[in-house]
Design a protein around this motif. Structure first.
Motif, short mmCIF file in Angstrom:
data_model
loop_
_atom_site.label_atom_id
_atom_site.label_comp_id
_atom_site.label_asym_id
_atom_site.label_seq_id
_atom_site.Cartn_x
_atom_site.Cartn_y
_atom_site.Cartn_z
N ILE A 12 0.89 -1.15 -0.13
CA ILE A 12 -0.11 0.08 -0.05
C ILE A 12 0.87 1.41 -0.03
N VAL A 13 1.89 1.30 0.75
CA VAL A 13 2.68 2.27 1.04
C VAL A 13 3.58 2.68 -0.23
N SER A 14 4.00 1.58 -0.87
CA SER A 14 4.98 1.83 -2.17
C SER A 14 4.12 2.25 -3.32
N THR A 15 2.87 1.66 -3.45
CA THR A 15 1.69 1.86 -4.52
C THR A 15 1.47 3.56 -4.40
N VAL A 16 0.96 3.86 -3.17
CA VAL A 16 0.68 5.15 -3.26
C VAL A 16 1.64 6.32 -3.36
N ARG A 17 2.86 5.72 -2.64
CA ARG A 17 4.10 6.78 -2.95
C ARG A 17 4.55 6.89 -4.33
N SER A 18 4.47 5.79 -5.05
CA SER A 18 4.74 5.92 -6.45
C SER A 18 3.85 6.75 -7.17
N PHE A 19 2.52 6.65 -6.73
CA PHE A 19 1.33 7.40 -7.59
C PHE A 19 1.69 8.82 -7.11
N VAL A 20 1.89 9.22 -5.93
CA VAL A 20 2.27 10.56 -5.66
C VAL A 20 3.30 11.28 -6.44
N GLU A 21 4.51 10.43 -6.33
CA GLU A 21 5.63 10.65 -7.02
C GLU A 21 5.51 11.10 -8.58
N ASN A 22 4.70 10.09 -9.30
CA ASN A 22 4.45 10.22 -10.59
C ASN A 22 3.13 11.06 -11.28
N GLU A 23 2.27 10.85 -10.49
CA GLU A 23 0.96 11.62 -10.81
C GLU A 23 0.74 13.04 -10.11
N ILE A 24 1.51 13.21 -8.95
CA ILE A 24 1.03 14.40 -8.26
C ILE A 24 2.11 15.37 -8.51
N TYR A 25 3.32 14.91 -7.89
CA TYR A 25 4.61 15.97 -8.31
C TYR A 25 4.46 16.68 -9.59
N PRO A 26 4.55 16.12 -10.52
CA PRO A 26 4.80 16.58 -11.96
C PRO A 26 3.82 17.94 -12.24
N HIS A 27 2.76 18.06 -11.45
CA HIS A 27 1.43 19.05 -11.45
C HIS A 27 1.97 20.12 -10.80
N GLU A 28 2.68 19.89 -9.69
CA GLU A 28 2.60 20.93 -8.39
C GLU A 28 3.01 22.16 -8.86
N ALA A 29 4.18 22.49 -9.52
CA ALA A 29 4.64 23.80 -9.96
C ALA A 29 3.35 24.62 -10.52
#
Ligand SMILES: Cc1cc2nc3c(=O)[nH]c(=O)nc-3n(C[C@H](O)[C@H](O)[C@H](O)COP(=O)(O)OP(=O)(O)OC[C@H]3O[C@@H](n4cnc5c(N)ncnc54)[C@H](O)[C@@H]3O)c2cc1C
Length: 386
Positions: A12-29
């Motif tokens: 669960i931790v690794s799935t959600v962490r990868s999701f946040v890094e790949n799908e959330i971080y790129p849009h943050e700026a």
């Protein structure tokens, strides 16, 4: 006592962490710059979470959720805390108070919320009633068979795109030995209901792009079918279902602190002054040591409070301790991280100033630090009759 996670929990931790890094971080700026989440980005995040099977991860399997334990849900939230709130909002955790839906409400509100078809917002706070929820002035009075709502709510998160609203309203007053006490009822209100307006809210220093709105009710007519729980039973439904939401603030604070910490360590290792890494100066390295110690302490406190819920143990005091400690820890950690970055920490070239700004709200929403301390001390003194 075992502190390790099971293989499934690690997954669960690794799935959600990868999701946040790949799908959330790129849009943050972009969100930081514009203060907006583009609709197509919101939709894309939502769809990917649904495909992943994590949408409505705070709901049981019986209504179509993944059926995680409180501890597992806390692990999800901890990872989501790393990402921008405006974006992770579309990871979709409808208010679990919707489990109180009955009859036709189940198909109209609960199930579409869990499937990601309709989004909700929860409205309790008013301009004159924040911590003092019972002080609310928004009222519902009987007229024929209907309820007529008048008043306003403010600071309502996610109301800009919510399809329906879970609204707490005063439906009467009881005279008690301690003075008048308002009775509260919870209503489900659809966007577009005549007499109900969603207006632009304030610009907050924290969580740019995660908007809050003002709600106005002007003779808004609702039927009995819109009551969530029992008439005058708003506090009962609130206590049953909103009790655990403070764990979310605590876990997200821990997740964000870990991300900030990584930035601080990296910078302290790379930045050289006086011919060496600044991390080699005790003034910096001891800050790093204190940061990780506090993060770990907040993490254990928070996960333990979620575990208590899973075990059916009393957890009110522990949840309040986790909320106050983790949110205040985040403030200290983001401030120290900014200090370690020196002047660059204040510049929007780096995300540090954003983490620092974002941290500020965690001590305020979902019950301020002072209210949490009130809960903690009340639980300690209550058995003594004090
Ligand atoms: C960005 C944002 C989003 C929000 N989203 C939502 C939402 O979606 N839905 C919703 O219903 N609400 C929402 N809120 C409201 C939030 O929960 C309230 O801001 C919070 O409960 C505090 O209320 P208040 O701001 O009116 O402060 P007040 O209650 O007026 O408090 C002011 C100060 O007095 C202190 N204080 C008050 N009473 C006591 C006491 N008894 N003892 C000691 N100190 C006390 C407080 O701790 C605080 O420091 C949001 C708030 C923010 C900032």
């Amino acid at each position: 006592m075992r502190f390790g996670l099971s293989d499934e929990q690690e997954m669960i931790v690794s799935t959600v962490r990868s999701f946040v890094e790949n799908e959330i971080y790129p849009h943050e700026a972009l969100v930081e710059k514009t203060g907006e989440v583009p609709q197509e980005v919101a939709q894309e995040i939502k769809q990917k979470v649904i495909d992943l099977g994590f949408y409505a991860s705070n709901f049981p399997e019986s209504v179509g959720g993944p059926g995680l334990s409180h501890l597992e849900f806390a692990l999800v939230e901890r990872e989501l805390g790393r990402g921008s709130m405006a974006l992770t909002h579309f990871f979709g955790r409808p208010q679990n108070i919707l489990m109180a839906c009955q009859g036709e409400q189940i198909e109209k509100y609960l199930m579409p919320a869990v499937r990601g078809e309709r989004m909700d917002a929860l409205a309790m706070t008013e301009p004159d009633a924040g911590s003092d929820v019972r002080g609310m002035k928004c009222t519902a009075t009987r007229d024929g068979g209907d309820w007529v709502i008048n008043g306003s709510k403010h600071f309502i998160s996610g109301a800009d795109h919510a399809d329906f609203f879970i609204v707490f309203v005063a439906t009467g007053v009881d005279e008690t030995p301690k003075g008048p006490k308002k009775r509260i009822t919870c209503f489900l209100v659809d966007r577009g209901t005549p007499g109900f307006e969603v207006a632009k809210g304030y610009n907050s220093v924290s969580h740019r792009g995660y908007k809050n709105c003002i709600l106005y009710f002007d003779n808004c007519r609702l039927s009995d079918a819109q009551v969530l729980g029992e008439v005058d039973g708003g506090f009962a439904v609130m206590n049953e279902w909103l009790y655990a939401t403070r764990i979310t603030v605590a876990t997200m604070s821990v997740g964000r602190a870990r991300r900030v910490f990584d930035h601080a360590v990296q910078y302290a290792a790379e930045r050289k002054q006086f011919g060496q890494s600044i991390g080699k100066f005790q003034g910096v390295s001891f800050q790093i040591a204190d940061m990780i110690t506090e993060i770990d302490a907040a993490d254990y406190l928070t996960l333990a409070s979620a575990w208590r819920l899973d075990e059916g143990l009393p957890a009110n005091r522990e949840i309040a301790s986790a909320k106050v400690y983790a949110s205040e820890m985040l403030a200290r950690v983001t401030d120290a991280a900014l200090q370690i970055h020196g002047g660059m920490g204040l510049m929007d070239e780096l995300p540090i100033e954003r983490f620092w700004r974002d941290a500020r709200v965690e001590r305020i929403w979902d019950g301020t630090s002072e209210i949490q301390r009130h809960i903690i001390s009340r639980e300690i003194f209550r058995p003594l009759g004090a």
